[in-house]
Design an enzyme around this catalytic site. Structure first.
Site, short mmCIF file in Angstrom:
data_model
loop_
_atom_site.label_atom_id
_atom_site.label_comp_id
_atom_site.label_asym_id
_atom_site.label_seq_id
_atom_site.Cartn_x
_atom_site.Cartn_y
_atom_site.Cartn_z
N TYR A 191 37.67 -47.27 -70.29
CA TYR A 191 37.02 -48.21 -69.38
C TYR A 191 38.04 -48.99 -68.55
CZ TYR A 191 34.38 -52.35 -67.88
OH TYR A 191 33.82 -53.36 -67.14
N VAL B 135 35.89 -57.54 -59.35
CA VAL B 135 36.68 -58.76 -59.44
C VAL B 135 38.10 -58.65 -58.84
CG1 VAL B 135 35.43 -59.75 -61.39
CG2 VAL B 135 37.41 -58.27 -61.82
N LYS C 235 31.79 -48.76 -61.64
CA LYS C 235 30.56 -48.59 -62.43
C LYS C 235 29.55 -47.69 -61.72
CE LYS C 235 31.21 -53.10 -64.63
NZ LYS C 235 30.84 -54.52 -64.65
N1 GLU Z 1 37.29 -54.74 -65.55
C1 GLU Z 1 36.48 -55.86 -65.30
C2 GLU Z 1 35.82 -56.38 -66.56
O1 GLU Z 1 35.32 -55.62 -67.32
C3 GLU Z 1 35.45 -55.50 -64.27
C4 GLU Z 1 34.57 -56.67 -63.96
C5 GLU Z 1 34.11 -56.72 -62.54
O2 GLU Z 1 34.78 -56.27 -61.62
O3 GLU Z 1 33.02 -57.26 -62.38
O4 GLU Z 1 35.83 -57.54 -66.81
#
Ligand code: GLU
Length: 341
Positions: free
Chosen positions: A225, A295, A101
């Site tokens: 995404y 995560v 992000k």
């Molecule tokens: N791809 C994960 C989601 O959108 C990323 C979340 C994260 O790492 O906080 O849930």
């Protein structure tokens, strides 16, 4: 020999920008000695922090992440003089997840400027979980609180330039490759696994589409995404990306500006206020460095003027931060007085 594992990419250096550990402070030591000592210290601290992975749990809401080994722990430090040290399971690849992000934010900020980007996404931290929809409904007009939560990140990814999904993806991965200085790609299994199960993100998108925050096809956005989140690398690459941010957007390896100083500053500010989920405040007090976690168990740190950090430890605490990774950063920050506050 520890020097062998410390691949020194550049010329000899006279100052070692990560700072001095308690042990070396005030004592004149050669650069090589400091590098060796840093490597030894990293190995020691990894083994001290590793047991804390037992307090966490590997993310399983993205089915493909379930297979990660909860006791893995790796760290790399990439200094602004181009030295990297690493310890633990440093050859293990992991996906960026939310760490990505920060990168997409940098890209769209450079493409569109602050005014446009922040007309779609806010600048305020949240006490809510990263995937919460609650504030989208209560905030009028509807706007995600910040680019580090899922709603905000989806809105940012929606802004990546390109006529097709493939063009947008290529633009993003090229940008990431400039930062790492390596050729990285994405893990197809993880991306596909998330795409199949991303119903919460799907609902965030549809809600934002209804309110004009995002435009275009929601499924196409989710494909992009989930690929972005599944970008895969080892901790040295992650530390290198952190080093670019720590160096105000200039690649310490080539001397080239990859991110403008202003955009690098904005990214680091978000990392401080929102980078460690809804425990960013506690992290600022205990560790005190700009950092972003994901995560998968990754954490990217950017210590201004000093170095980048890449950590991987997939067992997560209750908000989504690497349990052992947090402990490791806490010990290192204490040792090297890294807090920026
Ligand atoms: N791809 C994960 C989601 O959108 C990323 C979340 C994260 O790492 O906080 O849930």
């Amino acid at each position: 020999c520890y020097l062998k594992v410390c691949h020194t990419k550049l010329k000899a250096f006279s100052t070692f920008s990560i700072g001095e550990s308690r042990e070396t402070k005030g004592r004149t030591k050669g650069a090589d000695t400091i590098v060796i000592r840093t490597q030894e210290l990293l190995e020691e601290l990894v083994e001290k922090a590793r047991p804390f992975s037992a307090e966490g749990k590997v993310a399983d809401y993205i089915p493909a992440l379930k297979d990660q080994n909860p006791s893995d722990l790796a760290i790399s430090i990439y200094t602004l003089e181009n030295h990297s040290c690493y310890a633990g399971d440093h050859l293990k690849k992991f996906t960026l997840q939310s760490i990505s992000k920060v990168i997409t934010l940098a890209l769209v900020l450079m493409d569109y400027g602050e005014d446009h980007v922040f007309s779609k996404v806010g600048m305020e931290p949240t006490g809510d979980p990263f995937n919460s929809i609650a504030k989208l409904e209560t905030h009028k007009p509807s706007k995600p609180l910040n680019p580090m939560i899922n709603a905000g990140a989806l809105a940012v990814t929606n802004m990546i330039k390109g006529n097709t999904g493939m063009e947008k993806w290529e633009r993003l991965i090229e940008f990431i490759n400039h930062m790492t200085g390596d050729k990285v790609s994405y893990n197809e299994d993880v991306a596909y696994s998330e795409l199949q199960t991303a119903n919460l993100n799907r609902s965030l998108c549809y809600y934002m589409k209804q309110h004009g925050v995002i435009t275009g096809n929601v499924e196409d956005l989710l494909v992009l995404y989930t690929k972005q989140c599944a970008v895969e690398m080892i901790c040295v690459d992650l530390a290198k990306m952190g080093a670019v941010l720590a160096n105000d957007g200039v690649d310490p390896e080539s001397g080239r500006e990859i991110i403008t100083r202003d955009v690098a500053r904005i990214c680091k500010t978000f990392m401080v206020t929102c980078g460690m989920y809804n425990t960013s405040g506690e992290f600022a007090i205990k560790v005190g460095i700009p950092a972003k976690s994901g995560v998968s168990g990754g954490i990217m740190g950017a210590i201004p003027g000093k170095c980048g950090i890449g950590i991987f430890g997939p067992a997560l605490d209750h908000v989504g931060n690497s349990s052992a990774g947090l402990k490791l950063l806490e010990m290192l920050s204490d040792e090297y007085s890294w807090s920026i506050f």
